[in-house]
Design an enzyme around this catalytic site. Structure first.
Site, mmCIF file in Angstrom:
data_model
loop_
_atom_site.group_PDB
_atom_site.id
_atom_site.type_symbol
_atom_site.label_atom_id
_atom_site.label_comp_id
_atom_site.label_asym_id
_atom_site.label_seq_id
_atom_site.Cartn_x
_atom_site.Cartn_y
_atom_site.Cartn_z
ATOM 1 N N ARG A 50 -88.052 97.288 22.641
ATOM 2 C CA ARG A 50 -88.222 98.637 22.075
ATOM 3 C C ARG A 50 -87.704 99.720 23.029
ATOM 4 N NH1 ARG A 50 -93.886 98.821 20.551
ATOM 5 N NH2 ARG A 50 -94.145 99.803 22.568
ATOM 6 N N TYR A 103 -84.531 123.587 7.954
ATOM 7 C CA TYR A 103 -84.453 122.456 7.007
ATOM 8 C C TYR A 103 -85.834 122.235 6.366
ATOM 9 C CZ TYR A 103 -83.778 117.438 5.890
ATOM 10 O OH TYR A 103 -83.703 116.219 5.284
ATOM 11 N N LYS A 201 -75.627 112.544 9.955
ATOM 12 C CA LYS A 201 -74.572 113.367 9.336
ATOM 13 C C LYS A 201 -73.225 113.065 9.983
ATOM 14 C CE LYS A 201 -78.090 115.270 7.322
ATOM 15 N NZ LYS A 201 -78.631 114.604 6.178
HETATM 16 C C1 LIG Z 1 -80.170 120.409 9.033
HETATM 17 C C2 LIG Z 1 -80.753 119.046 8.908
HETATM 18 N N1 LIG Z 1 -81.540 118.598 9.888
HETATM 19 C C3 LIG Z 1 -82.115 117.396 9.820
HETATM 20 C C4 LIG Z 1 -81.905 116.560 8.752
HETATM 21 C C5 LIG Z 1 -82.631 115.267 8.686
HETATM 22 O O1 LIG Z 1 -81.828 114.165 8.900
HETATM 23 P P1 LIG Z 1 -82.244 112.734 8.356
HETATM 24 O O2 LIG Z 1 -81.875 112.700 6.917
HETATM 25 O O3 LIG Z 1 -81.501 111.785 9.211
HETATM 26 O O4 LIG Z 1 -83.726 112.602 8.528
HETATM 27 C C6 LIG Z 1 -81.088 116.976 7.709
HETATM 28 C C7 LIG Z 1 -80.858 116.104 6.544
HETATM 29 O O5 LIG Z 1 -80.347 116.519 5.522
HETATM 30 C C8 LIG Z 1 -80.503 118.266 7.780
HETATM 31 O O6 LIG Z 1 -79.737 118.735 6.785
#
Ligand SMILES: Cc1ncc(COP(=O)(O)O)c(C=O)c1O
Length: 386
Positions: A50, A103, A201
């Site tokens: 881990r 977000y 992303k």
């Molecule tokens: C700006 C932003 N931060 C964080 C995340 C979260 O990423 P994850 O989908 O890998 O949890 C996203 C997902 O769309 C996002 O758009």
């Protein structure tokens, strides 16, 4: 030895391994230690899978290079990186100030989980400058959470000024740096304490792996992030770590193409009669453009625009007529995507700031002229329904 025992002990790891370009994908929970003295010698070596094996270590060092960081911690998703980093540095009685364009799932975590653990949460408008922000900080303000630009409506915050002012007051800053992918903007060089990104992303780049990272320079913050991962037990698979490392190799090349195509489409949209405004920082007059030009080395493929009609059926007709732009959340992959942002704005301080249908586009790696033809299909359907 019986055949059973021989079978169980056959085909185990061979050392040394042949040297490949990338790290080996070591799958392992158990790590075999050389002798009894090493069993509890965690400082000298990895004693349990881990803690991360070859692919994890390689990814961590590449991300440290990308983010100009001293330490990087990995999490199983971008959201887990945000929540994990917050839990690593906050405690009951603290207050956190959160930018209003954050977000939505990060907001949900702050509202539901942080508040349940006795942490106060307040939101501030993204346009608030450093001085005004300091004026609303209280004695228990421990952290300012930024997301610049906001991933729906592209609000840029003056990150260097906020980080400098917060540092003077002993307040930590954490930024969701996913839009810049750690490539276009280097928050740690601008005084931010923790730079988080959803590697899901642009680093992954193919819409098929989840992961998040938190990067820091200050040894105390690095230590707190490491302890947070250890205490909570986050772990990511070595296959996923390898995939992220593979994505990282082409990140700058892909980002340049996303940027070029998105600018072409944003400029085209800004001339369309169906469009009220385009939120892309490279377009003259877009709010936040001057901050972007000062701090960022480019833009990614994610931007937004508003349609002239706010009618939900017309918005739906526009989206449903698109053939190349998929309708889906997320972004940063090779493919183009579109969403209607309006349902996500409801719990903001100023939910109707856009006065109409706010559409977010992710411009992928396709030929931008084909994407423009697709948007024309959308506008024809929108015109018929508006
Ligand atoms: C700006 C932003 N931060 C964080 C995340 C979260 O990423 P994850 O989908 O890998 O949890 C996203 C997902 O769309 C996002 O758009």
């Amino acid at each position: 030895m019986t055949e059973e025992t021989r079978l169980i002990h056959s085909g185990l790891a061979q050392t040394p391994l042949a040297r490949t370009v990338g790290p080996p994908i070591q799958r392992g929970s158990t790590v075999l230690l050389p002798n009894a003295a090493s069993l509890y010698d965690d400082d000298a070596q990895v004693t349990y899978g881990r803690q991360g094996l070859a692919a994890h270590q390689a990814l961590i060092s590449a991300l440290a290079e990308l983010e100009h960081a001293r330490g990087v911690t990995l999490y199983p998703s971008g959201l887990a990186a945000l929540t994990g980093a917050l839990l690593a540095v906050l405690k009951a009685g603290d207050e956190i100030l959160v930018v209003d364009c954050v977000y939505k799932p990060t907001r949900r975590f702050c509202d539901r989980v942080l508040r349940r653990f006795g942490i106060q949460v307040r939101y501030f408008p993204p346009q608030l400058g450093a001085e005004a922000l300091m004026a609303i900080c209280g004695p228990s303000t421990r952290l300012i959470l930024l997301e610049s630009p906001g991933s729906l409506s592209l609000e840029f915050q003056d990150v260097p000024a906020i980080a400098a002012a917060a540092c003077q007051r002993g307040i930590l800053t954490l930024i969701d740096n996913t839009w810049a992918a750690g490539w276009l903007f280097k928050p740690l060089d601008h005084g931010v304490d923790i730079s988080v990104q959803a590697l899901t992303k642009y680093v992954g780049g193919h819409s098929d792996v989840f992961m998040g990272s938190a990067a820091a320079k200050d040894p105390k913050v690095v230590e707190a992030l490491d302890a947070g991962v250890l205490d909570i037990g986050w772990a990511v698979s070595p296959d996923d770590a390898y995939q992220m490392l593979r994505g990282l190799r082409t990140l700058p090349t892909r980002m340049a193409r996303h940027d070029q195509s998105a600018r072409r489409i944003a400029a085209w949209l800004s001339e369309r009669p169906e469009v009220a405004s385009v939120l892309h920082p490279a377009l003259p007059g877009t709010p936040g453009g001057e901050i972007w030009r000062r701090d960022f080395s480019g833009a990614c493929g994610l931007f937004a625009f508003t349609l002239k009609s706010a009618s939900p059926p017309a918005t739906a007709a526009f989206l449903d007529a698109l053939e190349l732009f998929g309708l889906g959340f997320s972004w940063g992959g090779f493919e183009s995507l579109a969403i209607d942002c309006v349902p996500q704005l409801a719990n903001r301080l100023a939910p109707d700031a856009y006065g109409g249908a706010l559409i977010r586009l992710h411009v992928g790696l396709e030929d931008p002229e084909d994407l423009i033809a697709d948007l024309l299909r959308g506008f024809a359907a929108w015109g018929a329904a508006a």
